[in-house]
Design an enzyme around this catalytic site. Sequence first.
Site, PDB file in Angstrom:
ATOM      1  N   HIS A  35      -3.198   7.143   1.684  1.00 40.70           N
ATOM      2  CA  HIS A  35      -4.029   5.609   1.406  1.00 40.70           C
ATOM      3  C   HIS A  35      -4.984   6.177   1.707  1.00 40.70           C
ATOM      4  O   HIS A  35      -5.846   5.968   3.143  1.00 40.70           O
ATOM      5  CB  HIS A  35      -2.349   5.426   1.659  1.00 40.70           C
ATOM      6  CG  HIS A  35      -3.283   3.738   1.562  1.00 40.70           C
ATOM      7  ND1 HIS A  35      -3.763   3.555   0.081  1.00 40.70           N
ATOM      8  CD2 HIS A  35      -3.452   2.344   2.463  1.00 40.70           C
ATOM      9  CE1 HIS A  35      -3.810   1.990   0.585  1.00 40.70           C
ATOM     10  NE2 HIS A  35      -3.855   1.476   2.025  1.00 40.70           N
TER      11      HIS A  35
ATOM     12  N   CYS B 139       0.606  -1.010  -0.182  1.00 39.98           N
ATOM     13  CA  CYS B 139      -0.003  -0.260   0.001  1.00 39.98           C
ATOM     14  C   CYS B 139       0.623   0.934  -0.465  1.00 39.98           C
ATOM     15  O   CYS B 139       0.287   2.584  -0.165  1.00 39.98           O
ATOM     16  CB  CYS B 139      -0.649   0.231   1.374  1.00 39.98           C
ATOM     17  SG  CYS B 139      -2.183  -1.557   0.717  1.00 39.98           S
TER      18      CYS B 139
ATOM     19  N   ASN C 168      -9.557  -0.272  -0.492  1.00 35.54           N
ATOM     20  CA  ASN C 168      -8.410  -0.219  -0.921  1.00 35.54           C
ATOM     21  C   ASN C 168      -7.745  -0.610  -1.896  1.00 35.54           C
ATOM     22  O   ASN C 168      -8.158  -1.959  -2.018  1.00 35.54           O
ATOM     23  CB  ASN C 168      -7.685  -0.702   0.269  1.00 35.54           C
ATOM     24  CG  ASN C 168      -6.912  -0.824   1.038  1.00 35.54           C
ATOM     25  OD1 ASN C 168      -6.021  -0.802   0.219  1.00 35.54           O
ATOM     26  ND2 ASN C 168      -6.231  -0.999   2.311  1.00 35.54           N
TER      27      ASN C 168
HETATM   28  O1  UT7 Z   1      -4.126  -1.081   3.244  1.00 35.65           O
HETATM   29  C1  UT7 Z   1      -3.113  -1.431   4.230  1.00 35.65           C
HETATM   30  C2  UT7 Z   1      -3.712  -0.966   5.689  1.00 35.65           C
HETATM   31  N1  UT7 Z   1      -4.807  -1.443   6.634  1.00 35.65           N
HETATM   32  C3  UT7 Z   1      -5.724  -1.815   6.558  1.00 35.65           C
HETATM   33  O2  UT7 Z   1      -5.161   0.387   7.500  1.00 35.65           O
HETATM   34  C4  UT7 Z   1      -6.541  -1.654   7.476  1.00 35.65           C
HETATM   35  C5  UT7 Z   1      -6.399  -1.499   9.364  1.00 35.65           C
HETATM   36  N2  UT7 Z   1      -7.662  -2.694   9.801  1.00 35.65           N
HETATM   37  C6  UT7 Z   1      -9.422  -1.778   9.631  1.00 35.65           C
HETATM   38  O3  UT7 Z   1      -9.368  -1.365   8.930  1.00 35.65           O
HETATM   39  C7  UT7 Z   1     -10.128  -2.254  10.827  1.00 35.65           C
HETATM   40  O4  UT7 Z   1      -9.038  -3.030  11.203  1.00 35.65           O
HETATM   41  C8  UT7 Z   1     -11.096  -3.410  10.240  1.00 35.65           C
HETATM   42  C9  UT7 Z   1     -12.041  -2.827   9.131  1.00 35.65           C
HETATM   43  C10 UT7 Z   1     -10.286  -4.499   9.040  1.00 35.65           C
HETATM   44  C11 UT7 Z   1     -12.042  -3.949  11.087  1.00 35.65           C
HETATM   45  O5  UT7 Z   1     -12.784  -3.463  12.025  1.00 35.65           O
HETATM   46  P1  UT7 Z   1     -12.865  -3.622  13.736  1.00 35.65           P
HETATM   47  O6  UT7 Z   1     -13.413  -2.643  14.077  1.00 35.65           O
HETATM   48  O7  UT7 Z   1     -10.948  -3.429  14.154  1.00 35.65           O
HETATM   49  O8  UT7 Z   1     -13.187  -5.199  13.502  1.00 35.65           O
HETATM   50  P2  UT7 Z   1     -12.692  -6.576  14.500  1.00 35.65           P
HETATM   51  O9  UT7 Z   1     -11.832  -7.057  13.345  1.00 35.65           O
HETATM   52  O10 UT7 Z   1     -12.341  -5.846  15.822  1.00 35.65           O
HETATM   53  O11 UT7 Z   1     -14.430  -7.017  14.221  1.00 35.65           O
HETATM   54  C12 UT7 Z   1     -15.272  -6.794  15.220  1.00 35.65           C
HETATM   55  C13 UT7 Z   1     -15.984  -7.721  15.241  1.00 35.65           C
HETATM   56  C14 UT7 Z   1     -15.672  -9.111  14.895  1.00 35.65           C
HETATM   57  O12 UT7 Z   1     -16.894 -10.242  15.479  1.00 35.65           O
HETATM   58  P3  UT7 Z   1     -16.646 -10.193  16.894  1.00 35.65           P
HETATM   59  O13 UT7 Z   1     -15.294 -10.911  17.309  1.00 35.65           O
HETATM   60  O14 UT7 Z   1     -16.990  -9.245  17.831  1.00 35.65           O
HETATM   61  O15 UT7 Z   1     -18.445 -11.125  17.122  1.00 35.65           O
HETATM   62  C15 UT7 Z   1     -15.746  -9.577  13.722  1.00 35.65           C
HETATM   63  O16 UT7 Z   1     -15.649 -11.197  13.150  1.00 35.65           O
HETATM   64  O17 UT7 Z   1     -16.638  -7.414  13.735  1.00 35.65           O
HETATM   65  C16 UT7 Z   1     -16.695  -9.156  12.638  1.00 35.65           C
HETATM   66  N3  UT7 Z   1     -15.876  -8.418  11.591  1.00 35.65           N
HETATM   67  C17 UT7 Z   1     -17.624  -9.064  10.745  1.00 35.65           C
HETATM   68  N4  UT7 Z   1     -18.254  -8.516  10.267  1.00 35.65           N
HETATM   69  C18 UT7 Z   1     -19.570  -8.683   9.308  1.00 35.65           C
HETATM   70  C19 UT7 Z   1     -15.158  -8.853  10.799  1.00 35.65           C
HETATM   71  N5  UT7 Z   1     -15.311  -8.357   9.349  1.00 35.65           N
HETATM   72  C20 UT7 Z   1     -17.505  -8.386   8.970  1.00 35.65           C
HETATM   73  C21 UT7 Z   1     -17.834  -8.376   8.137  1.00 35.65           C
HETATM   74  N6  UT7 Z   1     -18.870  -8.527   8.446  1.00 35.65           N
HETATM   75  N7  UT7 Z   1     -17.439  -7.889   6.523  1.00 35.65           N
END
Ligand code: UT7
Length: 324
Positions: free
Chosen positions: A251, A114, A281
């Site tokens: 980005h 990225c 992204n």
């Molecule tokens: O370009 C390179 C750099 N990349 C980035 O900068 C990405 C950085 N990270 C992020 O943007 C965020 O961390 C994400 C968008 C990937 C995830 O968001 P989050 O608020 O950190 O969510 P999380 O991973 O803590 O997940 C929260 C909940 C989980 O469920 P439980 O364990 O709380 O029951 C996940 O299983 O959301 C669930 N979950 C989803 N639910 C519905 C994860 N992905 C999804 C989904 N749809 N697509």
Amino acid sequence: MTIRTVIQGVGSYLPEKVLSNAELAQKVDTSDEWIVERTGIHQRHIAADGEKTSDLAIAAVKKALAAAGRDGKDVDLFVLATATPDQTFPASAARVQAAVGRPGAPSFDVHAVCSGFVYGLAVADNFIKAGQAKCAVVVGAEVFSRILDWNDRTTCVLFGDGAGAVVLNAEDGGGTSADRGVLSTHLHSDGRYNAMLFVDGGPSTTQTAGHIRMKGKEVFRHAVVNLTEAVREALVANKVSIDDVDWLVPHQANKRILDSTAQKLGLDPAKVIVTVDRHANTSAASIPLALAAGVEDGRIKRGNLVLMEAMGGGFTWGSALVRM
Ligand code: UT7
């Protein structure tokens, strides 16, 4: 007198097919509501069957050359930033050179995921400052749809395909931040964080292309810290303040990262170019796609101070301060 690398033209290309959150929710256990709330993404573009990274790159480069009023035969250097090349080798940049350039002009790929566009811009800027090129093309192009695990809802909702390019030209400057052109680039990496964001395949390991794996929360945390630091470095190096910046072209990984970074920097959110809602992204393509969007709709004007920053797998991260 200082040699400056001036952006003469920008161009972009997005594949025709648009994939909405609602369509994704039919394939994997997710919802439009979750994706919009956690990422700000509403849709992404997906390359057609047979449409390659180099096809996207060539389309973007042709538009950038037209915007610059230049012929591809003028270009002394082609740099393609990508993590999704057409082939393991040769570099996809050579296809771009063959399509628009003159035979013999050097071309190579830069692989910093990225952060690839900022890395590519730094490389081209240094070639120009060293007198080894007068006109260069830097293009970021990706087809991340080909390395997504479409059963993994934690990653497949986040990415899209696209390409963005700039035509760079050597011009004389006065050596101050009032000059047009690239004023600074700052690049970083820390390979200790490989396991936070990686692809589980490759020629020397599995002999497959592999799929993206990410510990999203950890990446998010590092992103805000590293991006803020890279921006501060650029401001200090050029003796300018955040208020002098006309546009932040970051980005585009997650709207919440854009908001947190702007808030930490004390930057007016209205000065941030946002395309993550429409493009998702697109890795190395996201900054030049956002830059092209801002230039084409008239927000980013000649003379504006534009700050670019990126963070990605590696980890890699960096910034570039450019006067348009
Ligand atoms: O370009 C390179 C750099 N990349 C980035 O900068 C990405 C950085 N990270 C992020 O943007 C965020 O961390 C994400 C968008 C990937 C995830 O968001 P989050 O608020 O950190 O969510 P999380 O991973 O803590 O997940 C929260 C909940 C989980 O469920 P439980 O364990 O709380 O029951 C996940 O299983 O959301 C669930 N979950 C989803 N639910 C519905 C994860 N992905 C999804 C989904 N749809 N697509």
